[in-house]
Design an enzyme around this catalytic site. Structure first.
Site, mmCIF file in Angstrom:
data_model
loop_
_atom_site.group_PDB
_atom_site.id
_atom_site.type_symbol
_atom_site.label_atom_id
_atom_site.label_comp_id
_atom_site.label_asym_id
_atom_site.label_seq_id
_atom_site.Cartn_x
_atom_site.Cartn_y
_atom_site.Cartn_z
ATOM 1 N N HIS A 105 1.177 -1.236 0.143
ATOM 2 C CA HIS A 105 0.034 0.183 0.489
ATOM 3 C C HIS A 105 0.936 1.422 -0.028
ATOM 4 C CE1 HIS A 105 0.812 -1.728 4.182
ATOM 5 N NE2 HIS A 105 0.261 -0.140 4.480
ATOM 6 N N ASP A 155 4.113 1.911 1.353
ATOM 7 C CA ASP A 155 5.467 2.028 2.848
ATOM 8 C C ASP A 155 6.528 1.236 2.582
ATOM 9 O OD1 ASP A 155 4.157 -0.357 3.597
ATOM 10 O OD2 ASP A 155 3.384 1.187 5.856
ATOM 11 N N GLY A 207 -2.189 -10.311 4.708
ATOM 12 C CA GLY A 207 -3.722 -11.296 4.848
ATOM 13 C C GLY A 207 -4.433 -11.322 5.510
ATOM 14 N N GLY A 254 -5.198 -12.445 9.393
ATOM 15 C CA GLY A 254 -4.025 -13.586 10.686
ATOM 16 C C GLY A 254 -2.738 -12.562 10.511
ATOM 17 N N HIS A 261 -0.125 -1.551 11.239
ATOM 18 C CA HIS A 261 1.420 -0.712 12.045
ATOM 19 C C HIS A 261 0.990 0.543 11.864
ATOM 20 C CE1 HIS A 261 2.521 -1.505 7.519
ATOM 21 N NE2 HIS A 261 2.060 -0.189 7.509
ATOM 22 N N ASP A 289 -4.737 -4.030 9.066
ATOM 23 C CA ASP A 289 -4.529 -4.699 7.190
ATOM 24 C C ASP A 289 -6.519 -4.541 6.805
ATOM 25 O OD1 ASP A 289 -5.235 -6.298 5.297
ATOM 26 O OD2 ASP A 289 -3.557 -7.660 6.874
ATOM 27 N N GLU A 306 -8.011 -8.356 7.383
ATOM 28 C CA GLU A 306 -8.727 -9.000 8.731
ATOM 29 C C GLU A 306 -10.544 -8.364 8.938
ATOM 30 O OE1 GLU A 306 -6.701 -9.982 9.907
ATOM 31 O OE2 GLU A 306 -4.940 -9.974 9.131
ATOM 32 N N GLU A 366 -2.031 0.562 17.894
ATOM 33 C CA GLU A 366 -1.219 1.516 17.035
ATOM 34 C C GLU A 366 -1.378 2.973 17.462
ATOM 35 O OE1 GLU A 366 0.178 -0.448 14.688
ATOM 36 O OE2 GLU A 366 -0.522 -1.703 15.476
ATOM 37 N N HIS A 405 1.507 3.648 19.430
ATOM 38 C CA HIS A 405 3.215 3.973 18.798
ATOM 39 C C HIS A 405 2.823 5.010 17.512
ATOM 40 C CE1 HIS A 405 4.331 -0.154 18.793
ATOM 41 N NE2 HIS A 405 3.087 -0.674 17.931
ATOM 42 N N HIS A 429 7.207 -1.482 21.731
ATOM 43 C CA HIS A 429 6.716 -2.545 21.974
ATOM 44 C C HIS A 429 6.388 -2.652 24.033
ATOM 45 C CE1 HIS A 429 5.109 -4.517 18.111
ATOM 46 N NE2 HIS A 429 4.185 -3.552 18.295
#
Lengths: 86, 399
Positions: free
Chosen positions: B67, B69, B75, B77, B82, B95, B98, B117, B120, B126
């Site tokens: 997409h 980046d 897909g 799972g 991010h 995504d 999902e 997210e 972040h 994390h």
């Protein structure tokens, strides 16, 4: 209920370690090789971060955790992964 | 918690959902993402404003595969989403392959993943605390979501605490003490007398210190705000003055006192306890000093006086007849230990006011500067007036 069996291969697991910052990025065009010691250290770091038993080997628990859905951001970034004070 | 190293210099941040998911109504997505930002603004002075067009700080997109980046989605799972840290713009991508859901045990919960997210986007990396929102693994739908103390400390380290004059701090059962000032260091019992009964890590990754009838939760550099608390208030049915405790790989925590032991899942007793150590841990003596699960082999080690026993629940008998052995086999670890804990690939042993860091891979106490034993008060409980260097009574300790 019983956990499902791990669904990832060793190659996928190595890519996983690379993707999330435990191994240097693998260049798919050069077929580079890494030492067993480097791989073992990377596995141990992942196991420590994830709260697993630290074996340094791709064991069943490690494969299982790697198969879980997760955030795509690297685990190892920034000063948070600097020297541990204790 | 872990900080990436960048943060926003303004408190008012704008966001825009440039591309909505295929399977949810836009108005519901707006509500869920607003809720996800509120998770962070509840504990800081940050303000988030949604815009429909124009320049914004944080752009949000639901995308499939590659997409733009260089970090394609994979897909259903695997990778769910991010986001970029402030220094890289703060944008969040989800995504779209999902099955994003709202208030449902099916699919993947949009609110939880978005809140993670956005952590972040605000500068958090994390966390290695399993119960933290910023832990990297999706934990499934949590109906009554509450931000973990670890996340609160992380976001407040970046943006400060919420100014109580500008809004109310949520007060729930877990966070009811957030407005109470922590005791000063000199008032802290752990600073004046750092000898403890036991220490252990929970399955969620929290570290606890037990002393008498009270307990403290440890953070990365000291003691969490709001402690001590009464052991009996949190672990119903568990007495004070516990000898030893450990959490096994089955996620259950075992407590030992005298001739008895108790088993808990989190803070809930896991059946009828106490039971006799001689029944549940055949071959292990009463009145043990401490217990630990050695990361080298996953087996359980009990220590008492000058001896230790190795317990392997998969073997019959679980304790081999070659045990007990002398603690002196654990190079430089003293006898008559008080406590032990596993933390980041090391096993730490505590005795009196000092501790030793045992390297599970080299099987010895690390050579370090300052050398071990070090002050538990300074390095574990965050007591800044305590001795930072090597404690002088090394030989006495070992003797």
């Amino acid at each position: 209920s019983e956990d499902q069996a791990p669904v990832i291969s060793q190659t996928t697991a190595m890519n996983y370690l690379s993707q999330f910052g435990y191994l240097q990025p693998i260049n798919p065009t050069s077929g580079g090789i890494i030492s067993q010691n480097t791989l073992s250290k990377a596995i141990a770091e992942f196991q420590a971060f994830a709260g697993l038993n630290i074996t340094g080997d791709f064991d069943e628990d490690t494969y299982k955790l790697m198969a879980l859905p997760r955030c795509g951001v690297k685990d190892k970034v920034g000063p948070g992964f600097g020297r541990s004070k204790r | 918690y872990a900080l990436q190293g960048s943060r926003w210099r303004v408190k008012k941040l704008t966001y825009k959902i440039s591309k909505y998911p295929r399977n949810l109504p836009q108005n519901k997505v707006d509500v869920e993402l607003n809720k996800a930002f509120k998770v962070w603004s509840d504990y800081t002075d940050l303000v988030f404003v949604q815009k429909k067009s124009g320049q914004v700080h944080i752009e949000i997109r639901f995308e499939k595969g590659e997409h733009g980046d260089g970090d394609p989605f994979d897909g259903p799972g695997g990778t769910l989403a991010h986001a970029y840290f402030p220094v890289y713009g703060g944008d969040a991508h989800f995504d779209d392959a999902e099955q994003w859901t709202i208030d449902s045990f099916r699919g993947t919960n949009l609110f939880q993943v978005a809140a993670h997210e956005f952590g972040h986007s605000l500068g958090l990396s994390h966390s290695d605390i399993k119960s933290a929102l910023m832990a990297p693994f999706y934990r499934g739908y949590v109906p009554y979501f509450q931000l973990d103390d670890d996340d609160i400390q992380g976001i407040q380290a970046l943006y400060g605490k919420k100014n109580v004059n500008t809004g109310s701090i949520p007060v729930g059962p877990k966070h009811g003490t957030t407005t109470v000032a922590p005791p000063s260091e000199e008032d802290s019992e752990l600073c004046t007398d750092p000898k403890v009964d036991t220490m252990f890590s929970s399955a969620e990754g929290h570290m606890y210190v037990f002393k008498g009838d009270r307990y403290w939760r440890l953070t990365a550099d000291g003691v969490a705000v709001g402690y001590p608390k009464l052991i009996s208030h949190s672990w119903k049915g568990l007495p004070g003055n516990i000898d030893a405790a450990f959490t096994y790989k089955n996620g259950k925590t075992y407590f030992f006192k005298g001739s008895k032991y108790w088993r808990y899942v989190g803070k809930r007793m896991d059946g009828d306890y106490p039971k006799e150590i001689s029944e549940g841990f055949t071959g292990i003596p009463d009145n043990i000093d401490t217990v630990t699960v050695w990361t080298g082999n996953g087996k359980i080690y009990f220590y008492k006086g000058t001896k230790f026993w190795r317990f392997d629940p998969t073997q019959k008998p679980p304790v081999k007849n070659t045990y007990p052995k002398l603690i002196s086999n654990w190079e430089d670890i003293p006898d008559n230990l008080d406590a032990s804990i596993v933390y980041r690939s090391y096993t730490y042993f505590f005795k009196g006011d000092a501790y030793y860091r045992f390297n599970d891979r080299t099987f010895s106490v690390d050579i370090a500067d300052p050398a071990f034993p070090r002050s538990t008060a300074y390095w574990w409980f965050g007591c800044r007036s305590a001795n930072k260097g090597t404690l002088g009574n090394v030989q006495w300790m070992r003797n």
